[in-house]
Scaffold this motif. Structure first.
Motif, PDB file in Angstrom:
ATOM      1  N   ILE A 110       0.710  -1.177   0.049  1.00 36.80           N
ATOM      2  CA  ILE A 110       0.001  -0.077  -0.135  1.00 36.80           C
ATOM      3  C   ILE A 110       0.857   1.388  -0.031  1.00 36.80           C
ATOM      4  O   ILE A 110       2.001   1.308   0.781  1.00 36.80           O
ATOM      5  N   HIS A 111       0.571   2.067  -0.720  1.00 32.58           N
ATOM      6  CA  HIS A 111       1.024   3.496  -0.705  1.00 32.58           C
ATOM      7  C   HIS A 111      -0.098   4.488  -0.470  1.00 32.58           C
ATOM      8  O   HIS A 111      -1.083   4.667  -1.259  1.00 32.58           O
ATOM      9  N   ILE A 112      -0.093   5.196   0.826  1.00 32.06           N
ATOM     10  CA  ILE A 112      -0.971   6.198   1.103  1.00 32.06           C
ATOM     11  C   ILE A 112      -0.386   7.522   1.242  1.00 32.06           C
ATOM     12  O   ILE A 112       0.481   7.797   1.996  1.00 32.06           O
ATOM     13  N   TRP A 113      -0.607   8.475   0.258  1.00 31.31           N
ATOM     14  CA  TRP A 113       0.024   9.468   0.160  1.00 31.31           C
ATOM     15  C   TRP A 113      -1.164  10.583   0.261  1.00 31.31           C
ATOM     16  O   TRP A 113      -0.578  11.802   0.121  1.00 31.31           O
ATOM     17  N   GLN A 114      -2.355  10.344   0.355  1.00 28.73           N
ATOM     18  CA  GLN A 114      -3.177  11.310   0.947  1.00 28.73           C
ATOM     19  C   GLN A 114      -2.802  11.503   2.222  1.00 28.73           C
ATOM     20  O   GLN A 114      -2.628  10.887   3.342  1.00 28.73           O
ATOM     21  N   ASN A 115      -2.581  13.139   2.636  1.00 26.57           N
ATOM     22  CA  ASN A 115      -1.957  13.330   3.968  1.00 26.57           C
ATOM     23  C   ASN A 115      -2.554  14.352   4.636  1.00 26.57           C
ATOM     24  O   ASN A 115      -2.868  15.561   3.640  1.00 26.57           O
ATOM     25  N   HIS A 116      -2.705  14.756   5.798  1.00 26.78           N
ATOM     26  CA  HIS A 116      -3.070  15.927   6.492  1.00 26.78           C
ATOM     27  C   HIS A 116      -2.504  16.173   7.472  1.00 26.78           C
ATOM     28  O   HIS A 116      -1.834  15.332   8.171  1.00 26.78           O
ATOM     29  N   ARG A 117      -2.059  17.600   7.794  1.00 26.75           N
ATOM     30  CA  ARG A 117      -1.230  17.990   8.950  1.00 26.75           C
ATOM     31  C   ARG A 117      -2.132  18.032  10.154  1.00 26.75           C
ATOM     32  O   ARG A 117      -2.671  19.226  10.474  1.00 26.75           O
ATOM     33  N   ALA A 118      -2.664  16.734  10.711  1.00 26.71           N
ATOM     34  CA  ALA A 118      -3.787  16.804  11.462  1.00 26.71           C
ATOM     35  C   ALA A 118      -3.432  16.497  12.986  1.00 26.71           C
ATOM     36  O   ALA A 118      -4.417  16.237  13.571  1.00 26.71           O
ATOM     37  N   LEU A 119      -2.182  16.410  13.397  1.00 21.23           N
ATOM     38  CA  LEU A 119      -1.957  16.319  14.794  1.00 21.23           C
ATOM     39  C   LEU A 119      -2.414  17.788  15.767  1.00 21.23           C
ATOM     40  O   LEU A 119      -1.853  18.813  14.974  1.00 21.23           O
ATOM     41  N   HIS A 120      -2.928  17.543  16.547  1.00 23.13           N
ATOM     42  CA  HIS A 120      -2.850  18.657  17.472  1.00 23.13           C
ATOM     43  C   HIS A 120      -1.958  19.035  18.176  1.00 23.13           C
ATOM     44  O   HIS A 120      -1.237  18.192  19.157  1.00 23.13           O
ATOM     45  N   PRO A 121      -1.304  20.282  18.003  1.00 23.61           N
ATOM     46  CA  PRO A 121       0.097  20.459  18.309  1.00 23.61           C
ATOM     47  C   PRO A 121       0.154  20.699  20.121  1.00 23.61           C
ATOM     48  O   PRO A 121       1.311  20.724  20.707  1.00 23.61           O
ATOM     49  N   LYS A 122      -0.729  20.962  20.626  1.00 25.32           N
ATOM     50  CA  LYS A 122      -0.986  21.207  21.914  1.00 25.32           C
ATOM     51  C   LYS A 122      -1.507  19.902  23.004  1.00 25.32           C
ATOM     52  O   LYS A 122      -0.692  19.778  23.924  1.00 25.32           O
ATOM     53  N   ARG A 123      -2.546  19.273  22.273  1.00 27.34           N
ATOM     54  CA  ARG A 123      -2.746  18.117  23.028  1.00 27.34           C
ATOM     55  C   ARG A 123      -1.951  16.972  22.731  1.00 27.34           C
ATOM     56  O   ARG A 123      -2.115  16.009  23.729  1.00 27.34           O
ATOM     57  N   SER A 124      -1.521  16.809  21.617  1.00 24.23           N
ATOM     58  CA  SER A 124      -0.511  15.559  21.452  1.00 24.23           C
ATOM     59  C   SER A 124       0.686  15.812  22.490  1.00 24.23           C
ATOM     60  O   SER A 124       1.107  17.017  23.036  1.00 24.23           O
TER      61      SER A 124
END
Length: 211
Positions: A110-124
């Protein structure tokens, strides 16, 4: 909306876990680009070749899912389920498993190249610097302000832009579970962390209770 409950990572189970499978040097050179966050269809001209590097290969039988880096090796059955969702930014490349003179051909990297900058920078939770993606992730939580703006069909399966973790929406997981696939468990991202093992029976129950 809290998206953390909705997303899962794939992990190996007791059937696939005893084996380590890797691409070998016979694989098409283009398959070295499976971490790319863009299409690599023009670079891949031939199949991948997979062999076993750990485990009793005399007892090996392929499962529907194996953790071959970066995003997994899946069977035709697994691929057909994902294809039914018409996922953007998810491609499959034929790969042959070779073991003791046997060859299994109906598998795909599998190559998954759909990507989103989706981490929460404060809660992670992470060690390092979020701004330039130089960190070790300890706990992930998703940023609703980002995902609220992304249509569901564009985030059913995607890679976190910040780190190569591949997330599956609960609707896709329901379909995969219903198919009775072998070799795979589903770990909700709320329970993920360094050293996470496969999903527990309690997680399995919680998954169905929350649908």
């Amino acid at each position: 909306m809290n998206y953390d409950r909705q997303y899962y990572l794939l992990t190996e189970d007791s059937q696939s876990g005893p084996y380590m499978l890797v691409k070998n040097k016979k694989s098409d050179e283009g398959l070295s680009r499976l971490l790319a966050m863009r299409s690599i269809k023009r670079q891949v001209l031939g199949p991948g070749y997979i062999n076993i590097t750990l485990g009793d290969n005399g007892n090996f039988k392929p499962c529907d899912y194996h953790e071959v880096l970066p995003a997994g090796l899946v069977s035709e059955k697994f691929k057909n389920i994902l294809d039914s969702f018409q996922l953007p930014g998810v491609d499959f490349y034929p790969a042959y498993i070779e073991n003791r003179g046997n060859i299994w051909k109906e598998h795909y990297l599998i190559h998954i190249w759909q990507n989103h900058r989706a981490l929460h920078p404060k809660r992670s939770v992470y060690d390092g610097t979020y701004e330039n993606d130089r960190f070790d992730l300890k706990k992930m939580t998703l940023n609703e302000e980002v995902l609220d703006l992304v249509p569901l069909h564009e985030r059913l399966v995607f890679r976190l832009h910040e780190k190569p973790h591949y997330l599956y929406h609960e609707s896709v997981v329901v379909a995969l579970k219903a198919a009775g696939l072998t070799g795979v468990n589903f770990l909700n991202i709320q329970n993920w962390g360094p050293g996470s093992a496969f999903a527990t029976e309690e997680e399995e129950d919680d998954f169905y209770n929350n649908l």
